[in-house]
Design a protein around this motif. Structure first.
Motif, mmCIF file in Angstrom:
data_model
loop_
_atom_site.group_PDB
_atom_site.id
_atom_site.type_symbol
_atom_site.label_atom_id
_atom_site.label_comp_id
_atom_site.label_asym_id
_atom_site.label_seq_id
_atom_site.Cartn_x
_atom_site.Cartn_y
_atom_site.Cartn_z
ATOM 1 N N MET A 1 0.844 -1.189 0.000
ATOM 2 C CA MET A 1 0.000 0.000 0.000
ATOM 3 C C MET A 1 0.882 1.242 0.000
ATOM 4 S SD MET A 1 -2.759 1.405 2.793
ATOM 5 C CE MET A 1 -1.514 2.228 3.767
ATOM 6 N N ILE A 2 0.575 2.190 -0.848
ATOM 7 C CA ILE A 2 1.307 3.446 -0.942
ATOM 8 C C ILE A 2 0.326 4.608 -0.718
ATOM 9 C CG2 ILE A 2 2.516 5.009 -2.523
ATOM 10 C CD1 ILE A 2 4.264 2.777 -1.531
ATOM 11 N N LEU A 3 0.680 5.502 0.202
ATOM 12 C CA LEU A 3 -0.128 6.702 0.436
ATOM 13 C C LEU A 3 0.125 7.714 -0.680
ATOM 14 C CD1 LEU A 3 0.505 7.169 4.266
ATOM 15 C CD2 LEU A 3 -1.598 6.342 3.201
ATOM 16 N N LYS A 4 -0.951 8.276 -1.213
ATOM 17 C CA LYS A 4 -0.813 9.284 -2.277
ATOM 18 C C LYS A 4 -1.103 10.690 -1.753
ATOM 19 C CE LYS A 4 -0.800 8.325 -6.313
ATOM 20 N NZ LYS A 4 0.282 8.289 -7.317
ATOM 21 N N GLN A 5 -2.172 10.819 -0.993
ATOM 22 C CA GLN A 5 -2.602 12.148 -0.559
ATOM 23 C C GLN A 5 -3.504 12.034 0.663
ATOM 24 O OE1 GLN A 5 -5.978 14.288 -2.444
ATOM 25 N NE2 GLN A 5 -4.411 15.689 -3.248
ATOM 26 N N VAL A 6 -3.456 13.026 1.533
ATOM 27 C CA VAL A 6 -4.402 13.138 2.630
ATOM 28 C C VAL A 6 -4.897 14.582 2.684
ATOM 29 C CG1 VAL A 6 -2.622 13.594 4.381
ATOM 30 C CG2 VAL A 6 -4.855 12.721 5.087
ATOM 31 N N ILE A 7 -6.214 14.747 2.839
ATOM 32 C CA ILE A 7 -6.828 16.062 3.012
ATOM 33 C C ILE A 7 -7.521 16.054 4.369
ATOM 34 C CG2 ILE A 7 -8.496 17.737 2.143
ATOM 35 C CD1 ILE A 7 -8.123 16.524 -0.636
ATOM 36 N N ILE A 8 -7.067 16.951 5.258
ATOM 37 C CA ILE A 8 -7.614 17.026 6.612
ATOM 38 C C ILE A 8 -8.465 18.288 6.703
ATOM 39 C CG2 ILE A 8 -7.047 17.134 9.064
ATOM 40 C CD1 ILE A 8 -4.330 15.906 8.342
ATOM 41 N N GLU A 9 -9.713 18.111 7.144
ATOM 42 C CA GLU A 9 -10.650 19.240 7.169
ATOM 43 C C GLU A 9 -11.245 19.410 8.563
ATOM 44 O OE1 GLU A 9 -14.738 20.745 4.849
ATOM 45 O OE2 GLU A 9 -13.739 18.877 4.268
ATOM 46 N N ASN A 10 -10.932 20.539 9.198
ATOM 47 C CA ASN A 10 -11.498 20.913 10.514
ATOM 48 C C ASN A 10 -11.335 19.799 11.547
ATOM 49 O OD1 ASN A 10 -12.401 23.442 9.532
ATOM 50 N ND2 ASN A 10 -14.239 22.471 8.679
ATOM 51 N N PHE A 11 -10.184 19.148 11.521
ATOM 52 C CA PHE A 11 -9.903 18.028 12.422
ATOM 53 C C PHE A 11 -8.927 18.491 13.500
ATOM 54 C CE2 PHE A 11 -7.614 14.278 13.821
ATOM 55 C CZ PHE A 11 -8.600 13.315 13.941
ATOM 56 N N ARG A 12 -9.394 18.481 14.755
ATOM 57 C CA ARG A 12 -8.575 18.901 15.892
ATOM 58 C C ARG A 12 -7.946 20.284 15.659
ATOM 59 N NH1 ARG A 12 -8.911 15.806 20.667
ATOM 60 N NH2 ARG A 12 -6.735 16.314 21.123
ATOM 61 N N GLN A 13 -6.589 20.400 15.608
ATOM 62 C CA GLN A 13 -5.946 21.707 15.419
ATOM 63 C C GLN A 13 -6.102 22.242 14.000
ATOM 64 O OE1 GLN A 13 -4.448 19.109 17.069
ATOM 65 N NE2 GLN A 13 -2.719 19.824 18.318
ATOM 66 N N TYR A 14 -6.445 21.368 13.055
ATOM 67 C CA TYR A 14 -6.368 21.752 11.637
ATOM 68 C C TYR A 14 -7.661 22.423 11.178
ATOM 69 C CZ TYR A 14 -2.134 19.039 11.755
ATOM 70 O OH TYR A 14 -0.886 18.580 12.072
ATOM 71 N N TYR A 15 -7.531 23.710 10.859
ATOM 72 C CA TYR A 15 -8.682 24.524 10.462
ATOM 73 C C TYR A 15 -8.792 24.522 8.936
ATOM 74 C CZ TYR A 15 -11.332 28.750 9.337
ATOM 75 O OH TYR A 15 -12.233 29.637 8.814
ATOM 76 N N GLY A 16 -10.034 24.391 8.442
ATOM 77 C CA GLY A 16 -10.252 24.376 7.004
ATOM 78 C C GLY A 16 -9.689 23.109 6.385
ATOM 79 N N GLN A 17 -9.368 23.164 5.084
ATOM 80 C CA GLN A 17 -8.801 22.009 4.390
ATOM 81 C C GLN A 17 -7.288 22.147 4.294
ATOM 82 O OE1 GLN A 17 -10.624 21.272 0.594
ATOM 83 N NE2 GLN A 17 -12.425 20.291 1.500
ATOM 84 N N ASN A 18 -6.580 21.079 4.661
ATOM 85 C CA ASN A 18 -5.121 21.039 4.589
ATOM 86 C C ASN A 18 -4.718 19.771 3.849
ATOM 87 O OD1 ASN A 18 -3.926 23.270 6.617
ATOM 88 N ND2 ASN A 18 -5.867 22.464 7.424
ATOM 89 N N THR A 19 -3.863 19.922 2.841
ATOM 90 C CA THR A 19 -3.526 18.812 1.950
ATOM 91 C C THR A 19 -2.041 18.476 2.040
ATOM 92 O OG1 THR A 19 -5.263 19.489 0.419
ATOM 93 C CG2 THR A 19 -3.581 17.994 -0.430
ATOM 94 N N ILE A 20 -1.760 17.158 2.020
ATOM 95 C CA ILE A 20 -0.379 16.664 1.953
ATOM 96 C C ILE A 20 -0.294 15.647 0.817
ATOM 97 C CG2 ILE A 20 1.439 15.363 3.120
ATOM 98 C CD1 ILE A 20 0.403 16.408 5.764
#
Length: 672
Positions: A1-20
């Protein structure tokens, strides 16, 4: 399994959408994420775990999953709020997109957001996979099964971990967890599960086979043979008795003819013949009355018990409103009277009478369905009363006629005995006639006994035939059961052979895995650890670190951390080798042992000195096709940065913001 992308939205400290976007491959396979203490490094690791499995957060205040700034803004704006983690990853020629969400609805009445608890029942999860070759997409229904098939929850702590976790894996209390994980990742668990399933199947098969069908079948056959012998004897007795009866009846006719022709007995014998015929007819009539009585009772005996329900119904009916319309008025009666213009008594109907009848007719038509049903039941029960009366009348008649026939029969039998006595008295001085009369009497007695014996034999033969028929049905079932037992015996033997084969294969596979894994661990350990400690793997997959003399040693926290990392790296590297070997082989996904696992690590250098940090940084990218390091500036700079910088494919920084009105929040920024 290979990770390609993660989008974190309003999760704990993370405000709005944050992409890696994650790096992977053979050269630049490291993604580094810089963050200072309190910026959300552990929350980032937790977001990945929550996105995959949706479990409880292993963080302070685990129920606080929504970002505080987003909660405050959406409350002020009276809007609903969503927190979500979206993960894109690849696995075995498929691209997956996983999205896990929690919705908070705004409550206008109380002017607040209703924040749901972090429970799987409150979460909305979507998973699609796309075939890279055909570009065909499929929406996955059993999401939990699919995720656990790719990366089982029990294994996630070996690939998403922090420094404390790595230290834990080097301790003895983790050995059982290590053993189970190795078995699962190396395909040994498949053998264990198959052997366990076969063991349960074998127990059930033994229980079925142990049932002594043969003994029961043998008993049935023995009983059938006994019945057949008994039946043959009964039939032989029946034949002999019928022959005796026929001979007796023939002799009786001869004697009766002789008595009719005898001068002294002729008159008596003719009278006697008439009496015998009358007795026979009377007996037949007597039996016929008994048969009529049986038929009557079988058809109408229920009427004998109808008195109580009729009385109860009449009592219920009598409680009806006395002013209500008469139950027995038929809806067609009044129209009939009005068409004739006359009352039932014969008088002409007057205008007032016609008006009254019309009113009554309307009431009849307006009767409720329940009352109509009661009327119908009343009529029916009235018929029962007539039938019951007729039933008792018929019983009395048949009993009376039967008693009359019984008396007639007694009178005829008395007359017959009187005639026989007179015959004997008149023939006493004539030897031949006297002997004939005596012989006739004994033959008649023998005939009665023979007829009774024949009837008894016929009943016995019928009972034997019924028992034989029942036994033959049971034998048929047991024969099928015996055939099934033979099949079960074959299945038991096959299951036992397969189980023994799997046990043998498991031992061979375990030996192979242990040898290969031990070599990998030794190689990785020697590259990571400065000291040349010998390391080995026991049959129970326990890691043993010893000194040069073979004695056990106590490891420091850093050494335990490196021991854990060596173990994880060896497993990941070995499964990667298996995957390379399986290329080009048509195997079912569940049978494939090879896989590529990412290593996502939070603070992997925290407890290490400068030399060990450098060693880990140099060798870490070699352990997996994908390395994700979440690290603080103090852990990264210097020897770590110098050793791993050329392998970095993606770099990000966690920016922590503080606002007096909305509090702290974090955003993720890519570093070029």
């Amino acid at each position: 399994m290979i990770l390609k992308q993660v989008i974190i939205e309003n999760f704990r400290q993370y405000y709005g959408q944050n992409t890696i976007e994650f790096a992977h491959g053979s050269s630049k396979n490291v993604t580094v994420i810089h963050g200072e203490n309190g910026s959300g490094k552990t929350a980032l690791l937790t977001a990945l775990i929550w996105g995959f499995y949706g479990r409880e957060l292993k963080l302070p205040n685990p129920e606080s999953i929504f970002n505080n700034k987003a909660v405050q803004e959406n409350t002020n704006n009276k809007n609903d709020l969503i927190t979500a983690v979206q993960i894109k990853f690849e696995h075995n020629d498929y691209e997956y997109e996983l999205r896990r969400m929690l919705y908070a609805k705004f409550d206008s009445e109380h002017n607040m957001l209703n924040l749901p608890k972090n429970k799987t029942i409150n979460q909305k999860v979507e998973l699609t996979k796309r075939n890279v070759a055909t570009n065909q997409s499929t929406k996955i229904r059993d999401i939990s099964y699919e995720i656990n098939r790719i990366l089982p929850y029990k294994l996630h702590t070996f690939f998403f971990f922090d420094g404390e976790r790595m230290d834990h894996l080097g301790k003895k209390e983790a050995y059982s967890e290590i053993r189970d994980s190795i078995k699962r990742m190396m395909g040994l668990e498949l053998f264990d599960n198959s052997i366990e399933h076969l063991s349960k199947t074998i127990i059930k098969l033994r229980d079925e086979v142990s049932k002594n069908v043969k003994s029961e079948l043998s008993d049935k056959y023995l009983r059938i043979n006994q019945l057949e012998d008994e039946k043959i004897k009964k039939k032989q007795q029946l034949t002999e008795t019928r022959q005796e009866l026929s001979a007796a009846q023939s002799e009786l006719k001869s004697i009766e003819n002789a008595l009719r022709n005898g001068e002294e007995t002729r008159t008596f014998q003719v009278t006697r013949d008439h009496l015998v015929e009358s007795i026979k007819e009377t007996k037949n009539a007597f039996d016929e009355k008994l048969n009529e009585l049986r038929i009557l009772l079988s058809r109408s005996s229920h009427l004998a018990f109808s008195t109580l329900p009729m009385k109860r119904f009449q009592r219920i009916a009598s409680t009806n409103d006395q002013d209500s319309i008469e139950k027995l008025i038929h809806p067609d009666l009044i129209p009939f009277l009005m068409s004739k213009g006359k009352c039932l008594c014969g008088q002409e109907l007057e205008t007032t009478s016609i008006a009254s009848l019309e009113k009554v007719q309307q009431e009849v038509l307006n009767l409720s369905s329940s009352k109509n049903e009661m009327d119908q039941l009343y009529f029916r029960l009235s018929g029962w009363e007539v039938a019951r009366s007729h039933f008792y009348t018929e019983i009395r008649r048949l009993v009376s006629e039967r008693e009359e026939l019984r008396e007639n029969l007694r009178g005829l039998e008395d007359e017959l005995r009187e005639i026989e006595e007179r015959m004997k008295a008149s023939s006493r001085n004539i030897e031949n006639s006297s002997n004939l009369i005596e012989r006739e009497s004994s033959i008649r007695t023998a005939i009665v006994k023979a007829e009774a014996a024949i009837e008894s034999l016929l009943r016995s033969i019928e009972e034997i035939s019924k028992e034989e028929e029942l036994l033959n049905k049971e034998v048929s079932k047991l024969t099928k059961a015996e055939e099934r037992q033979l099949k079960l015996q074959l299945a038991l033997e096959s299951a036992t052979k397969v189980k023994n084969t799997l046990i043998g294969l498991l031992k061979l596979r375990e030996s192979q895995v242990k040898t290969e894994l031990e070599e990998k661990i030794k190689l990785t350990y020697s590259q990571l650890l400065r000291k040349d400690y010998p390391i080995s793997l026991t049959d129970n997959y326990e890691l043993l670190v010893s000194d040069v003399n073979g004695g056990s040693i106590g490891l420091s926290q850093g050494e335990s951390q490196i021991t854990s990392l060596a173990f994880i790296g060896a497993i990941v590297d070995l499964t990667r080798e298996y995957k390379d070997k399986e290329k080009g082989h048509a195997l079912d996904e569940d049978l494939k042992l090879g896989n590529i696992f990412p290593l996502v690590m939070d603070s992997p250098f925290g407890a290490l000195d400068a030399d060990h940090r450098s060693r880990v940084a140099i060798n870490l990218p070699k352990l997996s096709d994908q390395i994700v390091v979440i690290v603080s500036t103090s852990q990264w700079r210097g020897e770590v940065d110098e050793a791993i910088n050329h392998r970095i494919g993606k770099s990000y920084k966690l920016l922590n913001h503080t606002n007096e009105g909305t509090g702290e929040y974090t955003e993720i920024m890519e570093v070029m």
